[in-house]
Each structure stands twice: as structure tokens, then as C-alpha cells.
Design a protein around this motif. Structure first.
Motif, short mmCIF file in Angstrom:
data_model
loop_
_atom_site.label_atom_id
_atom_site.label_comp_id
_atom_site.label_asym_id
_atom_site.label_seq_id
_atom_site.Cartn_x
_atom_site.Cartn_y
_atom_site.Cartn_z
N ASP A 117 6.15 8.71 1.33
CA ASP A 117 5.31 7.79 0.57
C ASP A 117 3.88 7.82 1.09
N VAL A 118 3.76 8.10 2.40
CA VAL A 118 2.46 8.04 3.06
C VAL A 118 2.25 9.30 3.90
N LYS A 133 3.73 1.63 -1.28
CA LYS A 133 4.38 1.82 -2.59
C LYS A 133 3.36 2.03 -3.71
N GLY A 134 2.07 1.99 -3.37
CA GLY A 134 1.04 2.20 -4.39
C GLY A 134 0.70 0.96 -5.18
N ALA A 175 0.84 -1.20 0.00
CA ALA A 175 0.00 0.00 0.00
C ALA A 175 0.88 1.26 0.00
N ARG A 197 -8.27 13.01 -0.86
CA ARG A 197 -7.84 12.25 -2.03
C ARG A 197 -7.75 13.16 -3.25
N THR A 239 0.23 7.72 -0.61
CA THR A 239 -0.72 6.85 0.09
C THR A 239 -1.26 7.62 1.30
N ARG A 281 -7.02 1.32 -2.86
CA ARG A 281 -5.66 1.52 -3.36
C ARG A 281 -5.02 2.73 -2.68
N ARG A 282 -3.73 2.61 -2.40
CA ARG A 282 -2.97 3.70 -1.77
C ARG A 282 -3.63 4.18 -0.47
N TYR A 283 -4.10 3.21 0.33
CA TYR A 283 -4.72 3.56 1.60
C TYR A 283 -4.28 2.60 2.71
N ASP A 285 -2.74 11.17 -6.42
CA ASP A 285 -2.63 9.71 -6.31
C ASP A 285 -1.17 9.24 -6.26
N LYS A 286 -0.25 10.19 -6.02
CA LYS A 286 1.17 9.78 -5.91
C LYS A 286 1.55 9.51 -4.47
#
Ligand code: CP3
Length: 356
Positions: free
Chosen positions: A274-275, A19-20, A17, A288, A296, A327-329, A293-294
Motif C-alpha cells: 500500500d505504501v 488506504k488513499g 493515508a 509521484r 502511498t 493525499r497518499r503521503y 496514484d495507486k
């Protein structure tokens, strides 16, 4: 530093997550998941002083594992405290039951910065590294282990206020009255944090979280100058140092609690983390769309929502995953779990997240 040979990882949801990458279910962990809401924590805590636990790798490891044994969590976080950094910089920190952390000799004005010492991080905070290495072994690959630190501004506040504060009326004036000295102090803390995080990764930490718990007192201008600048430096220098020593990088999480959406956007666009952790005041859909979307997103259920019925906790957790998207969460609360939280709520929260 010796090379470790840790057991293979069986659950990499949180790393994916961060890292996407696609995940089967959203990963979930809880800030302060090893804490006073657990009877086994209270039992062990009744026998030992708080910082003695932090400084004793076997005890810190045992407490870190308590929530992992009980719940279907997707990550563990090493048991310690953000205030071990001011401690090794020469300030006394006591944990007073019913009060929280107390620093009896805070920095009263910039002349007191000279009281601070430059620690030897590997030696003075070596016990955190040992606790991490031991915990990685005992986890046996079940879930990843998160290392952490307080952010420079948050630690500066504790050093000046002498403990927690709901107004920061002693530390915030420094940002206008003593600008240069504020930067000097923030840089001293930043230098320690960089070595501290690199040490944690060497010891076995698989993700790193930087807690900017006092993000709520900074407008965009102050956030950029006194928080973001150092958060960015921490991320860049930690990566540089790991690269030079040929140690694989790990995902990094910044949690600027209470930061404005403008500040969160600045942090997201910079891509040094990243997050990004969000507290419960942020609307998931809006976060969001503004943060893109780059990055998390992590969070953000109100810790007080855990006092709703177990059925409602479960429904709300599922709803939050739907609102952020799988995704990404990374699911979490919007701040640390409260000591009065029913254990059943934790089960419902995790089940709700994993039901999507
Ligand atoms: O999350 C975890 O399970 C790991 C352990 C952890 C603790 N503190 C243990 C702890 C982590 C990640 C922290 C971080 C921390 N510590 C922060 C950043 C997160 C946040 O809450 O904003 C801050 C600001 C601190 C400083 C601190 N330590 C405070 C304000 C307090 C008192 C809070 C309270 O609820 O009384 C602590 C004490 C503390 N740190 C406890 C625990 C389990 C409870 C103290 C006790 O057992 O007596």
C-alpha cells in the motif's frame, strides 16, 4: 491466540493515508524515533543490553512510548531490531556500542546454510508479540502501532557479511556465484518473516513495514530476482494467512532504501504494498509521476537536513508535503534519525508537516 480488546483509535491519519483516503493533515512518524537522540532512551539503554531490551516486553514498550509522550507523532513503531530474525535462525548477533551489530559466525559459503535452524516463530519471537500487545494497551488508542521486519535480501547480507557493510563485497557475489543457494537462503528467511508478520498482526500491529535497507546495491535485474520476488511473496502470503484465520488485513509498507526508480516503479505497479518508502535521493514530483496514484509514498527528508536551523527544518518539512501532495503521503525521513540529531529539530519537523 486470544482475542484482544484494545481501546478505540483516536488518530487514524496514517491508516487513512495508507488506504488513499482524505486526511486533514499529512501523518508523520520517524524511522528510529525511539533511539539515541533521546536522553530518556540513552538513560534506559545505559542500564540494559540492547537485545535484553528487545526481549523484555515492559522495557520495549516503555521505549516505544518515549517519543509518543514527547512529540505530536501520528504513529508508533514497536521497539525491536531486524536482526532478531537471524538470531532465532541460529546466528549469534551482538550489538557493539560504537560499532553496531556484529554476527561473529557469519555464513562463509553455502555449506553454512545447513547451520541455520527453522524457528518456532510464535514461541521464539513471542516476546515481540507480547511487547506489541502490551504497547497497544498502553497507547490507549492515541496512535496506531507499526510492526516491522527486515526484508530477506537485507537479512541475507547481514548473515553473510557478519555485520554492516558499505560494499556488500561478500554477499553480492553470492547472487552470481551461488544463485540457487541464494534463492534457497532467501526462501528460508522469507518463510520465517511471513509467520513473524502474521504473529505481529495477531498481537496487535496495525501496519507492517518491511525494511529493505540494502536496496541500494541492486540494479533492476537483481532487484526483481532477489528482492521484489520475495517482497511480493511476503505481502501475498501474509494476506492469505490473515484471511484464512479471519484476522483483518493491515496496510503494508515496503522501504527499499536506495532502490532505483525503475525498481520502485516495478514495486508500485505490482500493488502488493500500500505504501512505498523513499530515501532522500528521490525527487518527490518525479516519484509521484512515475509511481502513480495507486500507492502511498512515504519519506523522504534527508536525516542530515535535521542539522539545519529549526526554522529551516520546519520550512523544508512543509515544502516536502507540498511537493508530494497531502493525499497518499506519509511524512518521514529518508532513513533512520541520526543519534546526534537535536530534539528541537524533531519538533520543527513534525510542526512543519502538520502546518500544511
Ligand atoms: O524505528 C524505531 O524506533 C524502532 C526500532 C528499530 C531499531 N532498529 C532500533 C535500533 C528499527 C525499526 C530498526 C531497524 C533496523 N535495524 C534496520 C532497518 C532500518 C535501517 O536503518 O536501514 C537495520 C539495518 C537494523 C540493524 C541495526 N540495528 C543497525 C545497523 C544498528 C546500528 C546502527 C547504529 O546507528 O548504531 C542497529 C542498532 C539499533 N537498532 C539501535 C536502535 C535504537 C541503536 C543501538 C544502541 O542503542 O546501541
Amino acid at each position: 491466540m486470544t482475542e484482544h480488546n484494545f481501546p478505540p483509535l483516536q488518530n487514524d491519519r496514517i491508516l487513512r493515508a495508507a488506504k488513499g483516503e482524505e486526511v486533514d493533515k499529512a501523518p508523520v512518524w520517524i524511522m528510529r524515533q525511539a533511539g539515541r537522540y533521546l536522553p530518556e532512551f540513552r538513560e534506559l539503554r545505559s542500564k540494559h543490553d540492547f537485545f535484553t531490551i528487545c526481549q523484555t516486553p515492559a522495557l520495549a514498550c516503555e521505549i516505544t512510548l518515549q517519543p509518543i509522550k514527547r512529540f505530536d507523532l501520528d504513529a508508533s513503531i514497536i521497539f525491536s531490531d531486524i536482526l532478531v530474525v537471524p538470531q532465532v535462525m541460529g546466528l549469534t548477533v551482538e550489538m557493539k556500542p560504537g560499532v553496531g551489530p556484529v554476527l561473529p559466525n557469519p555464513l562463509l559459503d553455502p555449506s553454512h546454510i545447513s547451520r541455520l535452524i527453522t524457528p518456532n516463530v510464535e514461541a521464539d519471537l513471542g516476546y515481540v508479540g507480547e511487547a506489541i500487545t502490551l504497547t497497544r494497551q498502553k497507547l490507549n488508542g492515541k496512535v496506531p502501532l507499526i510492526g516491522f521486519t527486515g526484508a530477506p535480501w537485507t537479512l541475507m547480507c547481514y548473515m553473510i557479511e557478519g555485520g554492516g557493510s558499505s560494499t556488500l563485497s561478500k554477499s553480492r557475489p553470492w547472487l552470481y556465484k551461488y544463485r540457487e543457494d541464494s534463492h534457497k537462503l532467501l526462501q528460508m528467511i522469507t518463510d520465517v518473516i511471513i509467520d513473524y508478520l502474521v504473529m505481529q498482526v495477531k498481537a496487535g500491529a496495525q501496519l507492517l513495514q518491511v525494511f529493505e535497507s540494502h536496496g541500494d546495491f541492486l540494479n533492476l535485474e537483481l532487484f526483481e530476482e532477489y528482492s521484489f520476488k520475495y517482497l511480493k511473496q511476503i505481502s501475498e502470503k501474509v494476506k492469505q494467512k490473515l484471511d484464512v484465520q479471519n484476522i483483518p488485513r493491515v496496510p503494508m509498507i515496503a522501504f527499499p532504501k536506495g532502490a532505483t526508480l525503475d525498481s520502485l516503479e516495478l514495486l508500485a505497479q505490482d500493488e502488493s504494498y500500500d505504501v512505498i518508502g523513499l530515501d532522500w535521493t528521490v525527487n518527490p514530483q518525479e516519484a509521484r509521476s512515475r509511481l502513480g496514484d495507486k500507492v502511498t509514498l512515504q519519506g523522504n527528508m534527508d536525516p542530515c537536513a535535521m542539522f539545519d536551523t529549526p526554522q529551516n527544518v520546519r520550512k523544508r518539512a512543509a515544502k516536502i508535503v507540498e511537493n508530494f501532495g497531502k493525499r497518499r503521503y506519509i511524512a518521514n525521513l529518508g532513513h533512520g534519525i541520526l543519534p546526534e540529531t537535536p530534539v528541537a529539530s524533531v519538533e520543527s519537523f513534525i510542526a512543519g508537516v502538520h502546518s500544511i
